[in-house]
Design a protein around this motif. Structure first.
Motif, PDB file in Angstrom:
ATOM      1  N   LEU A 175       1.079  -1.124   0.105  1.00 22.67           N
ATOM      2  CA  LEU A 175      -0.020  -0.102   0.039  1.00 22.67           C
ATOM      3  C   LEU A 175       1.065   1.197  -0.090  1.00 22.67           C
ATOM      4  O   LEU A 175       0.553   2.140  -0.699  1.00 22.67           O
ATOM      5  CB  LEU A 175      -1.069  -0.077   1.192  1.00 22.67           C
ATOM      6  CG  LEU A 175      -2.031  -1.105   1.073  1.00 22.67           C
ATOM      7  CD1 LEU A 175      -2.959  -1.067   2.417  1.00 22.67           C
ATOM      8  CD2 LEU A 175      -3.056  -0.875   0.013  1.00 22.67           C
ATOM      9  N   ASN A 176       1.970   1.132   0.611  1.00 24.85           N
ATOM     10  CA  ASN A 176       3.041   2.423   0.685  1.00 24.85           C
ATOM     11  C   ASN A 176       3.361   2.537  -0.680  1.00 24.85           C
ATOM     12  O   ASN A 176       3.319   3.814  -1.321  1.00 24.85           O
ATOM     13  CB  ASN A 176       4.112   1.822   1.481  1.00 24.85           C
ATOM     14  CG  ASN A 176       3.986   2.221   3.033  1.00 24.85           C
ATOM     15  OD1 ASN A 176       2.973   2.700   3.473  1.00 24.85           O
ATOM     16  ND2 ASN A 176       4.923   1.972   3.541  1.00 24.85           N
ATOM     17  N   LYS A 177       3.860   1.617  -1.495  1.00 20.02           N
ATOM     18  CA  LYS A 177       4.175   1.706  -2.863  1.00 20.02           C
ATOM     19  C   LYS A 177       2.960   2.239  -3.669  1.00 20.02           C
ATOM     20  O   LYS A 177       3.438   2.973  -4.554  1.00 20.02           O
ATOM     21  CB  LYS A 177       4.776   0.480  -3.210  1.00 20.02           C
ATOM     22  CG  LYS A 177       6.116  -0.014  -2.514  1.00 20.02           C
ATOM     23  CD  LYS A 177       6.618  -1.177  -2.947  1.00 20.02           C
ATOM     24  CE  LYS A 177       8.021  -1.568  -2.124  1.00 20.02           C
ATOM     25  NZ  LYS A 177       8.509  -2.849  -2.480  1.00 20.02           N
TER      26      LYS A 177
ATOM     27  N   PHE B 209       3.654   6.959  -0.468  1.00 18.07           N
ATOM     28  CA  PHE B 209       4.162   7.401   0.491  1.00 18.07           C
ATOM     29  C   PHE B 209       4.900   6.504   1.488  1.00 18.07           C
ATOM     30  O   PHE B 209       4.862   5.115   1.025  1.00 18.07           O
ATOM     31  CB  PHE B 209       2.996   7.990   1.135  1.00 18.07           C
ATOM     32  CG  PHE B 209       2.104   7.002   2.007  1.00 18.07           C
ATOM     33  CD1 PHE B 209       1.821   6.479   3.203  1.00 18.07           C
ATOM     34  CD2 PHE B 209       0.673   6.830   1.049  1.00 18.07           C
ATOM     35  CE1 PHE B 209       1.004   5.621   3.544  1.00 18.07           C
ATOM     36  CE2 PHE B 209      -0.050   5.742   1.413  1.00 18.07           C
ATOM     37  CZ  PHE B 209      -0.062   5.290   2.728  1.00 18.07           C
ATOM     38  N   GLU B 210       5.363   6.618   2.329  1.00 17.53           N
ATOM     39  CA  GLU B 210       6.376   6.026   3.482  1.00 17.53           C
ATOM     40  C   GLU B 210       5.738   5.955   4.797  1.00 17.53           C
ATOM     41  O   GLU B 210       6.149   6.741   5.536  1.00 17.53           O
ATOM     42  CB  GLU B 210       7.622   6.182   3.396  1.00 17.53           C
ATOM     43  CG  GLU B 210       8.232   5.462   2.117  1.00 17.53           C
ATOM     44  CD  GLU B 210       8.385   3.972   2.430  1.00 17.53           C
ATOM     45  OE1 GLU B 210       8.453   3.464   3.244  1.00 17.53           O
ATOM     46  OE2 GLU B 210       8.117   3.383   0.985  1.00 17.53           O
ATOM     47  N   ALA B 211       4.800   5.131   5.098  1.00 15.47           N
ATOM     48  CA  ALA B 211       4.190   4.899   6.615  1.00 15.47           C
ATOM     49  C   ALA B 211       5.256   4.027   7.240  1.00 15.47           C
ATOM     50  O   ALA B 211       5.349   2.913   6.722  1.00 15.47           O
ATOM     51  CB  ALA B 211       2.853   4.625   6.578  1.00 15.47           C
ATOM     52  N   LYS B 212       5.661   3.928   8.324  1.00 17.01           N
ATOM     53  CA  LYS B 212       6.329   3.030   8.968  1.00 17.01           C
ATOM     54  C   LYS B 212       5.529   1.936   9.534  1.00 17.01           C
ATOM     55  O   LYS B 212       4.282   1.934   9.704  1.00 17.01           O
ATOM     56  CB  LYS B 212       6.852   3.777  10.128  1.00 17.01           C
ATOM     57  CG  LYS B 212       8.069   4.775   9.944  1.00 17.01           C
ATOM     58  CD  LYS B 212       8.981   5.286  11.052  1.00 17.01           C
ATOM     59  CE  LYS B 212      10.053   6.212  10.760  1.00 17.01           C
ATOM     60  NZ  LYS B 212      10.623   6.128   9.265  1.00 17.01           N
TER      61      LYS B 212
ATOM     62  N   GLU C 228       3.388   2.540  12.432  1.00 16.22           N
ATOM     63  CA  GLU C 228       2.184   3.427  12.211  1.00 16.22           C
ATOM     64  C   GLU C 228       0.993   2.435  11.751  1.00 16.22           C
ATOM     65  O   GLU C 228      -0.137   2.541  11.940  1.00 16.22           O
ATOM     66  CB  GLU C 228       2.433   4.499  11.191  1.00 16.22           C
ATOM     67  CG  GLU C 228       3.448   5.584  11.606  1.00 16.22           C
ATOM     68  CD  GLU C 228       3.679   6.557  10.608  1.00 16.22           C
ATOM     69  OE1 GLU C 228       3.049   7.782  10.321  1.00 16.22           O
ATOM     70  OE2 GLU C 228       4.459   6.100   9.576  1.00 16.22           O
ATOM     71  N   TRP C 229       1.472   1.785  10.758  1.00 18.04           N
ATOM     72  CA  TRP C 229       0.357   0.691   9.894  1.00 18.04           C
ATOM     73  C   TRP C 229      -0.177  -0.319  10.887  1.00 18.04           C
ATOM     74  O   TRP C 229      -1.431  -0.511  11.081  1.00 18.04           O
ATOM     75  CB  TRP C 229       1.053   0.068   8.878  1.00 18.04           C
ATOM     76  CG  TRP C 229       1.283   0.773   7.579  1.00 18.04           C
ATOM     77  CD1 TRP C 229       2.084   1.181   6.785  1.00 18.04           C
ATOM     78  CD2 TRP C 229       0.002   0.974   6.713  1.00 18.04           C
ATOM     79  NE1 TRP C 229       1.619   1.907   5.685  1.00 18.04           N
ATOM     80  CE2 TRP C 229       0.612   1.765   5.535  1.00 18.04           C
ATOM     81  CE3 TRP C 229      -1.339   0.757   6.925  1.00 18.04           C
ATOM     82  CZ2 TRP C 229      -0.516   2.019   4.718  1.00 18.04           C
ATOM     83  CZ3 TRP C 229      -2.353   1.160   5.912  1.00 18.04           C
ATOM     84  CH2 TRP C 229      -1.681   1.764   4.726  1.00 18.04           C
ATOM     85  N   LYS C 230       0.836  -0.684  11.891  1.00 12.94           N
ATOM     86  CA  LYS C 230       0.399  -1.443  12.937  1.00 12.94           C
ATOM     87  C   LYS C 230      -1.005  -1.061  13.745  1.00 12.94           C
ATOM     88  O   LYS C 230      -1.781  -1.951  13.998  1.00 12.94           O
ATOM     89  CB  LYS C 230       1.473  -1.998  13.831  1.00 12.94           C
ATOM     90  CG  LYS C 230       1.006  -3.212  14.742  1.00 12.94           C
ATOM     91  CD  LYS C 230       2.238  -3.523  15.628  1.00 12.94           C
ATOM     92  CE  LYS C 230       1.853  -4.762  16.582  1.00 12.94           C
ATOM     93  NZ  LYS C 230       3.062  -5.138  17.203  1.00 12.94           N
TER      94      LYS C 230
END
Length: 138
Positions: free
Chosen positions: A63-65, A69-72, A75-77
């Motif tokens: 989903l980041n790709k 964007f770049e969520a760590k 954050e996703w957890k």
């Protein structure tokens, strides 16, 4: 085209993208459940089961790709865990706060305003592989 403006996706747009992706992909996946209906309240665990999704860590990397964007991972957890409580709508809200889309405006092509050409050129400029050659003739 790099000179286009950008705006944020709305959570509803992200939700509609998920629905359309599922509608198009599920018939091609023998494990996916074509009859499953995505709703805003769909639990992550049910989504994983219906779509035969990757584990959440790999899914969120994708989903980041996909949305640029770049969520760590931490954050996703918070967004997807526990998978028995978090919903697709939680994911839509999270993505909509980060992802941007280009606003494509018509370009002047041979004296005419042309949105189709602007969309084509924008899509072509976003490719990471060698781009499709563009030849404009008169």
């Amino acid at each position: 085209m790099k000179n286009n403006q950008v705006s944020k996706y709305s959570p509803e747009e992200i939700f509609e993208i998920f629905k359309e992706q599922y509608r198009l992909a599920s018939p091609l996946d023998p494990i996916a459940d074509e009859t499953f209906e995505l709703t805003k309240g769909t639990l992550i665990i049910d989504l994983q089961d219906a779509q035969d999704l990757l584990p959440w860590q790999e899914w969120t990397e994708w989903l980041n790709k996909c949305y640029g964007f770049e969520a760590k991972r931490a954050e996703w957890k918070k967004v997807v865990k526990p998978i028995t409580e978090k919903t697709l709508w939680d994911v839509c809200l999270f993505i909509s706060k980060r992802a941007e889309k280009e606003i494509v405006k018509p370009i002047n092509l041979l004296g005419n305003e042309c949105l189709s050409s602007a969309v084509f050129l924008t899509g072509n400029s976003c490719q990471t592989d060698p781009p499709i050659p563009i030849i404009l003739t008169q």
